[in-house]
Motif scaffolding. Sequence first.
Motif, mmCIF file in Angstrom:
data_model
loop_
_atom_site.group_PDB
_atom_site.id
_atom_site.type_symbol
_atom_site.label_atom_id
_atom_site.label_comp_id
_atom_site.label_asym_id
_atom_site.label_seq_id
_atom_site.Cartn_x
_atom_site.Cartn_y
_atom_site.Cartn_z
ATOM 1 N N GLY A 1 33.296 34.163 38.844
ATOM 2 C CA GLY A 1 33.247 34.382 37.724
ATOM 3 C C GLY A 1 34.733 34.855 36.922
ATOM 4 N N CYS A 2 35.635 34.224 37.548
ATOM 5 C CA CYS A 2 37.200 34.303 37.086
ATOM 6 C C CYS A 2 37.203 33.475 35.788
ATOM 7 C CB CYS A 2 38.127 34.102 38.168
ATOM 8 S SG CYS A 2 37.913 34.731 39.527
ATOM 9 N N LEU A 3 36.701 32.383 35.946
ATOM 10 C CA LEU A 3 36.479 31.696 34.586
ATOM 11 C C LEU A 3 35.089 31.557 33.910
ATOM 12 C CD1 LEU A 3 38.626 28.371 35.453
ATOM 13 C CD2 LEU A 3 39.165 30.054 33.735
ATOM 14 N N SER A 4 34.942 31.769 32.676
ATOM 15 C CA SER A 4 33.594 31.616 32.378
ATOM 16 C C SER A 4 33.193 30.337 32.003
ATOM 17 C CB SER A 4 33.473 32.440 31.040
ATOM 18 O OG SER A 4 32.599 31.741 29.794
ATOM 19 N N PRO A 5 31.976 29.821 32.350
ATOM 20 C CA PRO A 5 31.650 28.393 31.959
ATOM 21 C C PRO A 5 31.688 28.094 30.611
ATOM 22 C CG PRO A 5 29.649 29.814 32.719
ATOM 23 C CD PRO A 5 30.685 30.687 32.913
ATOM 24 N N ARG A 6 31.301 29.074 29.931
ATOM 25 C CA ARG A 6 31.454 28.893 28.197
ATOM 26 C C ARG A 6 32.681 28.611 27.720
ATOM 27 N NH1 ARG A 6 27.075 33.272 26.043
ATOM 28 N NH2 ARG A 6 29.091 34.899 26.126
#
Length: 468
Positions: free
Chosen positions: A254-259
């Motif tokens: 979750g370090c990068l949001s897929p959105r």
Amino acid sequence: MTATNAKATQILWLRNDLRLHDHEGFKLAVENGAPLAVIYILPEHWLTTDADGMSRLGSAKARFLRAALIDLHRQLEDQTINFHMYRGDPVDIITRLRDEIVGDIRLLTSSPQAPEEQRWLHALEDYDLDLVTYESQTLFTQDQMSELLANFPGSFSKFRRTVEKNNGAFTVAESEPSVPLRIHEQPLRTNASISWPSSDYQVNMLFHGGERPGLKWLDRYLWEEKAISHYKDTRNALTGEFGSSHFSPWLAWGCLSPRKIWHEILKYEASYGETEQTYWLRFELLWREYFHWSMRAHSERLFIRSGIQRKPQKDSIKASTREQHWQAWCQASTGVPMVDAGLRELRHTGFVSNRLRQNMASYFIHQLKLDWRLGARWFEMYLCDFDVASNYGNWAYLAGVGHDPRPVREFNLNKQLHQYDPDLAHIRQWCPEIAEANLQDILNHQSGRALLPSFPPPVVNTAAYDVR
Ligand SMILES: Cc1cc2nc3c(=O)[nH]c(=O)nc-3n(C[C@H](O)[C@H](O)[C@H](O)COP(=O)(O)OP(=O)(O)OC[C@H]3O[C@@H](n4cnc5c(N)ncnc54)[C@H](O)[C@@H]3O)c2cc1C
């Protein structure tokens, strides 16, 4: 008492949402305004070794997670919020914190994905807590998915067509920027500390854990290198920094949001034009999405050997042979260079390309004839991008008990090597003892036709790979 003081104290329990951007939990906490404690709990059982000799936290994976936690800790510290990190049983720790804090508690946490997380949250419902969940890991929301969840599409193609055709209903919400944490911290007395397992082998990390390294990589991959412009052509490469995006470890924690990634791709397409190459990265992100919602739809069923298809699976080899095959896998000495190279890479870096994962899993299931869930657990221990839905979803798919409409998906490793690593770049990197061998030598060894003296012979008969 002021109105704010009368509100319940807030605890934000982070799990696979180790970031500040596009984070509904932080946003809800700031909107509420009551004092906030931010916590992470490393589940104790992730560190214990099971009867098959596996834990849930191999060294590279632990290193990535640790870096992600440190990065977040520093970012929170800059906003004068402490990040409390515990090791133990999540339900025990949260109830201990509840006992320590005077007054009501509002527990904010990401919606559960895996059955294990569902059990934790379910257990916490018995305690006096106001439990608030939010979405953090997917492109779509529970509301957008509710109709599909009631009758979950049996194939990815059906899912993709549905979301692409109804893009009004399936718009990916904009990723939100980080909110400034203008909020008081709730101090905690319960001792927070994590002791990490030490590694008995060398780890070569390809990626740094954490939100800031993740955002930097996203920027580099898309905007500096414009590597998306050849994504579809190069994504199957076994080696190379820019063949595929390598977003997965940051997505997994979750370090990068897929959105965020999705909208960056759209921005890229707005600047340079949409091509088959750029579309394909969104296509692959939809695979991830599919597996995530599939796990919510099928829950425990995904972890049963007969899978969501309820196809009975039987052991077709003796227990002693099974043990021999399992040991060969664990020691990366199956005698198939392509597989052993992948096993070594996985252990030392926590990463293997998608193409190689498919080949390794196919070999595990169809040649070694082992229970696919054992292989999935092996990947779970080592992959620094371990994502429960994608991992078990892909393994079940290759075992023919998941979402694949084809009954068997068995790879011929000689054909695959010939197609995806004809220069042997991957094998030479991970199996230096056979670096002098040429492609034909390796193909001969893999199928048992003629063996290389400096490599173990194949542990099972792989003559079927010999296709001249
Ligand atoms: C046996 C097996 C186990 C796997 N276990 C995991 C896992 O634990 N965690 C994980 O993130 N992926 C898993 N995958 C999927 C895939 O291999 C990785 O997502 C991909 O290799 C990550 O590299 P990348 O970010 O460069 O991918 P890219 O090719 O750049 O793809 C972009 C993103 O799309 C998603 N994606 C791509 N392919 C798949 C796929 N087949 N299934 C689901 N999502 C996909 C990932 O989020 C990935 O980061 C597994 C695949 C197999 C065959």
